[in-house]
Motif scaffolding. Structure first.
Motif, short mmCIF file in Angstrom:
data_model
loop_
_atom_site.label_atom_id
_atom_site.label_comp_id
_atom_site.label_asym_id
_atom_site.label_seq_id
_atom_site.Cartn_x
_atom_site.Cartn_y
_atom_site.Cartn_z
N ILE A 214 -7.00 -42.41 4.35
CA ILE A 214 -5.59 -42.05 4.16
C ILE A 214 -5.35 -40.61 4.57
O ILE A 214 -4.37 -40.29 5.26
N ARG B 129 -2.98 -39.42 7.67
CA ARG B 129 -1.84 -38.53 7.44
C ARG B 129 -1.86 -37.40 8.47
O ARG B 129 -0.81 -36.97 8.96
N SER C 187 -1.86 -46.15 8.39
CA SER C 187 -0.94 -45.17 8.98
C SER C 187 0.51 -45.53 8.68
O SER C 187 1.32 -44.65 8.35
N VAL D 14 1.29 -44.77 5.04
CA VAL D 14 1.43 -43.33 4.84
C VAL D 14 2.81 -42.85 5.26
O VAL D 14 3.42 -42.00 4.60
N GLN D 15 3.33 -43.42 6.34
CA GLN D 15 4.57 -42.93 6.92
C GLN D 15 5.83 -43.52 6.30
O GLN D 15 6.90 -42.92 6.36
N ASP E 147 -1.20 -42.26 -2.84
CA ASP E 147 -2.49 -42.63 -2.27
C ASP E 147 -3.16 -43.72 -3.12
O ASP E 147 -3.77 -44.66 -2.59
#
Length: 414
Positions: free
Chosen positions: A210, A214, A223, A226-227, A238
């Motif tokens: 993670i 990032r 990904s 995360v976004q 997380d």
């Protein structure tokens, strides 16, 4: 007069040998005995077992039945077959998407759905076909000159394991460890001593991934998770992302692996249905839906009624654990004619409960169905003379509750 929690019949232990050895017959007996029975898991806390289709569907769809016992004052703690696990391991086992309710569930599901999209799943299809082809090449080499090949080890495990790695974003160099962790996570009662270390190692690895995504995003699910964010700036933490990946490994991988193995067995036992698929390959998606009706999922997560409720003639107190027996519902003759027979012409697309129903319908269902369709079609196209290498009664089954699955499937390729 209704039964009550104070006056149940003798409880059924779903881990008893007569249930694990032949769940179809055991669930049929339970279903005809009563729509709701007293039961337990390995002699754990008492719960109510729901056996018939309409009642099971109600438990899965009625918001009165909650997934999280903490939402119901006085409810018993969720039962786990793993004893003496440390608090940090429990943290990764609890609070997953399938175990929360209301606004918390809606928030997580909305965020995850923005990353785990239908387009992302559909985009995996060419790669799934490629992986399946590579595995079948290896099987062909191993099965030369009529040598038997175990489909479970060489294909059923490897295909979804590799697909999950591709989806999540696990580097090829790390996959040996990942596969080992996956085996332990899928069979927790068999790895009780090592499981805490597995959870910590796997979680530490994922936290590292993670952090790297990032800093340097890729075209993978981590990904995207995360976004993704809501208009108000809300994001997944997380820890929430790690729990989601655990869910994919435990639920998604094992369900797909078992679905493929069971489906091959079923199709070999229903040559008329296999012949139809060869004549009309466009029927594969419907076939996979029907095959999912027959397993591998035996039951869903316990639900906890927010208030006293009557179900199947039984008065169930608020907070008492209620276990929906999915396989029993999916083979209920009140809903499906000749229920233990595969029949692609029956309307099971929106009827069976193999992926749950309602707000907690399995988020990974489209991926599992796509993987199974690609795998089965490729297997039977590549090896049209596929057959069992041992008598049917010698096929070993996974003797633990929760899944109906072949433990090994030795085949001759032709």
């Amino acid at each position: 007069m209704t039964a009550t929690a104070e006056s149940p019949a003798a409880p059924v232990d779903l881990f008893s040998p007569d249930v694990t050895a032949d769940p179809f017959a055991a669930y049929a007996r339970m279903r005809e005995q009563a729509p709701v029975l007293a039961g337990s898991l390995m002699g754990g806390p008492p719960m109510w077992l729901v056996t018939r289709y309409e009642d099971v569907r109600r438990v899965l769809t009625d918001p009165l039945f909650l997934n999280n016992p903490a939402s119901v004052p006085g409810a018993a703690r969720r039962f786990t077959v793993m004893k003496n696990v440390s608090s940090d391991v429990v943290e990764y086992l609890s609070g997953k998407l399938i175990e929360i309710d209301g606004d918390d569930h809606l928030r997580l599901r909305r965020l995850v759905s923005k990353a785990f999209t239908a387009r992302r799943v559909a985009g995996l299809r060419p790669r799934i076909e490629e992986i399946a082809g590579e595995l079948l090449d290896s099987m062909a080499e191993a099965g030369r000159e009529g040598a038997p090949v175990d489909l479970v080890e060489s294909f059923c495990f490897e295909l979804p394991a590799t697909v999950i790695c591709e989806l999540v974003g696990i580097d090829v160099a790390d996959r040996t460890d990942w596969y080992a962790w996956g085996r332990a996570l899928m069979a927790p009662t068999e790895h009780v001593e090592t499981l805490p270390a597995v959870f910590r190692d796997c979680a530490d690895y994922l936290f590292g991934v993670i952090a790297r995504r990032r800093a340097e995003p890729r075209d993978d699910l981590i990904s995207a998770l995360v976004q993704v964010q809501e208009d108000d700036g809300d994001r997944l933490t997380d820890r929430e992302m790690v729990k989601l990946v655990f869910t994919l490994v435990i639920a998604g991988h094992e369900t797909t692996m078992n679905l493929i193995g069971n489906s091959v067995m079923t199709l070999l036992e229903h040559p008329d249905q296999l012949a139809l698929l060869r004549e009309e390959p466009s029927r594969w998606p419907q076939a996979v839906l029907e095959l999912m009706r027959l397993g591998p999922t035996q039951f869903g997560n316990p639900r906890y009624p927010a208030e006293e409720v009557e179900l199947g003639g039984v008065t169930i107190p608020a907070g008492a654990p209620v276990l929906p027996l999915i396989l029993s519902a999916n083979t209920d003759p009140r809903r499906f004619g000749c229920p233990e027979r595969m029949d692609m012409d029956r309307e099971t697309g929106t009827g069976h409960l193999g992926f749950g129903q309602g707000a907690h319908y399995c988020l990974g269902a489209p991926l599992a169905l796509q993987e199974a369709e690609v795998a089965l079609r490729a297997l039977f196209d590549r090896f049209p003379d596929l057959s069992l290498a041992v008598p049917r009664e010698e096929i070993p089954w996974v003797l633990r509750t929760g899944f109906t699955a072949v433990a090994a499937l030795p085949l001759r390729l032709g």
